[in-house]
Enzyme design. Structure first.
Site, short mmCIF file in Angstrom:
data_model
loop_
_atom_site.label_atom_id
_atom_site.label_comp_id
_atom_site.label_asym_id
_atom_site.label_seq_id
_atom_site.Cartn_x
_atom_site.Cartn_y
_atom_site.Cartn_z
CE LYS A 191 -3.35 -9.32 3.48
NZ LYS A 191 -4.81 -9.14 3.33
CD GLU A 223 -6.67 -5.96 2.02
OE1 GLU A 223 -7.41 -5.72 2.99
OE2 GLU A 223 -5.97 -6.99 1.93
CB CYS A 267 -5.07 -6.00 5.19
SG CYS A 267 -6.59 -6.32 6.12
#
Lengths: 416, 416
Positions: free
Chosen positions: A220, A145, A257
């Site tokens: 994300k 990430e 994540c």
């Protein structure tokens, strides 16, 4: 030393052998290696069966990579491991074996260096590792990430936004040449600046095709507000849905994540047909380590796909001390990013993890036919009753939702 | 010897040390005990931190139970373990500590005995264990799935339906007296016969209140079609939704057996407010053991509640051999039910598991305040974007659903 994020008076007790600063556990750089070196072979075999699962009835096979690749890994000091997941032979389909590479790394320069130098130094550090992946015949490579910068969101200082780039910016350009050279799909998680929408910042994965073309991007979906993960200060929840990218080597998706804590996020990538879901992450020691393999493996099992998990490595020190919302004094670091990248298979088996404290390249062969075979075996998709849950969620999101609660009538009587 | 359910040529390799027939692993009756006895203390401590998580910064506390209870456990040969989960002190709420008991057991009589005798023998066997739970001050007790009968669904023979009972039948009556005597909520998973709806059979958990009253029932939502789990031959998907039962000791729900593979099922109990979700199960060796703690712990983490998992114990031999849909000869057993009951907490820690091969009582104290504390810490509920997923699922269940797929245009070109 690791920064401790858990609350409570017992915090000091966390200073176990793991907090020695180098990220090792009792001198070992992974749980797998500690167990292998300290248990009798038949005990280790049985512990592995229970902890990482057997694959096709036995321990996971290792792959021999070219000697040149091993040499590079020794020269540059990165952990190199390689494993193979099989699938049963089918009568009507050929095997669809894909070689996946995962790279984890620490940042090479202090965060006080010029931003431009920091980024260049990361590129330079990654070059031999990406070359090693290419020379290993990797088909799909994924980086960690926000790999092109330090994970500065703990600081809440907006100057780090300067690292953000458009999807077709210099980081993507840097990787496109490798994609073309090695006929390799590359997933590049960056901090994105959306020029066309008023300079908005996103946490984005760019998917580069094996001809060096940009296939698309995913932003994300879920943003943390926990510990020093002040990411909601920098960017908002993604607006790209749950895209699955059909590449030359299989259907892939990216769950960035914190999205790994959300079973619905994993589910949606599965409903859209993903066969491999990458989880590029940045997460630290005591906050998440016991969850790390649990969530990845559960997602692989529940959705009958492969999960490839990457976490960055090392402790990043920032110029200005910051507080952590725990009432404690300001400090300059986020804690230890514990690496431990690994791959989970839909049959509940998984690879050992890469080192907790060194850069690493994990190479994994996987026959994607295994995904459908597990769907046929367990029937999770078939038995899921999605219609029921579509109703439940539609009901739940209404402001006047009331839970399905059955109270003990004797309890009610007593309360009155 | 364990029956192996996995497919493939490698099947014979599964005959490792675990298939010794007594359910032990290298002579140990749990993974925890094997690791504790074979690793140096500081290694064991670090392995535990990574594998079961620290709780409030240290290893889980054990509870001292009355000596009379230990004596009973030795006399009747059942495993007895007891642990305590804490929560942080709050300023505006008192602690809400609940003592939970889980019972796992094998069947005492051969499956060839008269059905009536089999059931009576199970009642008789459970009596001292339930008494031990009561004497330990357990507030909520849960038994294993279909605890009042052998797990005969592998046979596909309908005569086992005779074991089914109404919700207020003899099994419930048997337990009501204990509930009243010990001021204890009891969850009793039975095979239910629904007299009022044409004798339909269900897989049901009856919730008995601490005054001996029946609070309600929940019927298993997801039914397996895997290996010898021919349960869809006997009963259908439940029609009771996802009820949460408000008892004198907290809000509880029951996710029966195969429902643990469905993250949406766990989610719905959470949305309805569950603080403890019980997972009474019956599952065998190689089919599910590496998944067993993964799924339970993931559910506890993702939904910020406690999960209490129970699995039956031992190998049950049936009178008439049956095939398993794997092309192999008929055989009379289902494989080894591996026990290993345990409790998972929302902070990612968990108790050690009970024995793989003996009956057992697991007693666990848990401060239910921990659930909300974890919700506040991680914010999973807040960051879940349920509106997005309500739409996704509503879209997905339509017959003309098309996945969100982004194809590499160069791939398309090549295909044409």
């Amino acid at each position: 030393m690791e920064k401790k994020i858990q609350n409570g008076e017992e915090e000091e007790e966390l200073k176990g052998p793991s907090s020695s600063g180098d990220g090792s556990i009792c001198g070992y750089d992974s749980l797998h290696r500690l167990l292998k070196d300290n248990l009798k072979p038949h005990h280790f075999q049985e512990v592995s069966r229970l902890l990482t699962g057997l694959h096709c009835g036995k321990a996971l096979e290792t792959i021999d990579l070219p000697e040149s690749v091993s040499t590079v890994s020794v020269k540059h000091g990165f952990d190199l491991q390689a494993f193979r997941f099989h699938a049963d032979k089918e009568l009507l389909r050929e095997p669809r074996v894909v070689r996946v590479g995962l790279i984890q790394n620490s940042i090479p320069l202090p965060t006080t260096a010029h931003f431009s130098d920091q980024k260049k130094a990361i590129f330079k550090k990654l070059e031999p590792i990406i070359d090693a992946a290419g020379a290993s015949g990797v088909n799909i490579l994924c980086l960690q990430e926000a790999w092109m910068m330090p994970f500065a969101f703990c600081t809440r200082e907006k100057r780090w936004c300067e690292f953000a780039e458009p999807v077709d910016g210099e980081t993507t350009k840097f990787l496109q040449s490798f994609a073309l050279k090695y006929n390799m799909v590359i997933i590049s998680p960056i901090l994105e600046r959306d020029i066309n929408h008023g300079e908005v910042i996103w946490n984005t994965a760019v998917v580069i095709g094996n001809h060096g073309n940009i296939i698309g991007k995913h932003r994300k979906n879920h943003i943390p507000r926990v510990g020093d993960f002040n990411e909601s200060t920098y960017y908002m929840e993604g607006n790209t849905g749950h895209p699955v990218f059909e590449t030359a080597f299989g259907k892939i998706a990216i769950n960035i994540c914190y999205g790994r804590h959300h079973p619905l996020n994993w589910l949606a990538f599965g409903l859209n047909g993903a066969e491999i879901v990458f989880n590029p992450s940045a997460t630290v020691g005591e906050l998440s380590e016991p969850m790390w393999t649990i969530e990845a493996r559960n997602a692989a099992i529940a959705n009958s796909y492969f999960v490839a998990s990457i976490n960055r490595v090392g402790t990043e020190i920032f110029p200005n001390p910051f507080t952590s919302g725990d009432g404690k004094p300001a400090h300059p670091d986020f804690g230890h990013f514990y690496g431990s990248s690994h791959v989970s298979a839909p049959d509940a088996s998984c690879t050992p993890s890469l080192s907790r404290n060194r850069d690493g390249l994990l190479v994994t062969d996987m026959d994607l036919n295994l995904c459908r075979q597990l769907k046929d075996k367990w029937g999770f998709r078939m038995t899921s009753r999605y219609d029921l849950y579509a109703e439940t969620l539609a009901h739940y999101v209404k402001p006047d939702f009331e839970p399905q609660l059955i109270s003990d009538p004797l309890l009610r009587k007593k309360s009155l």
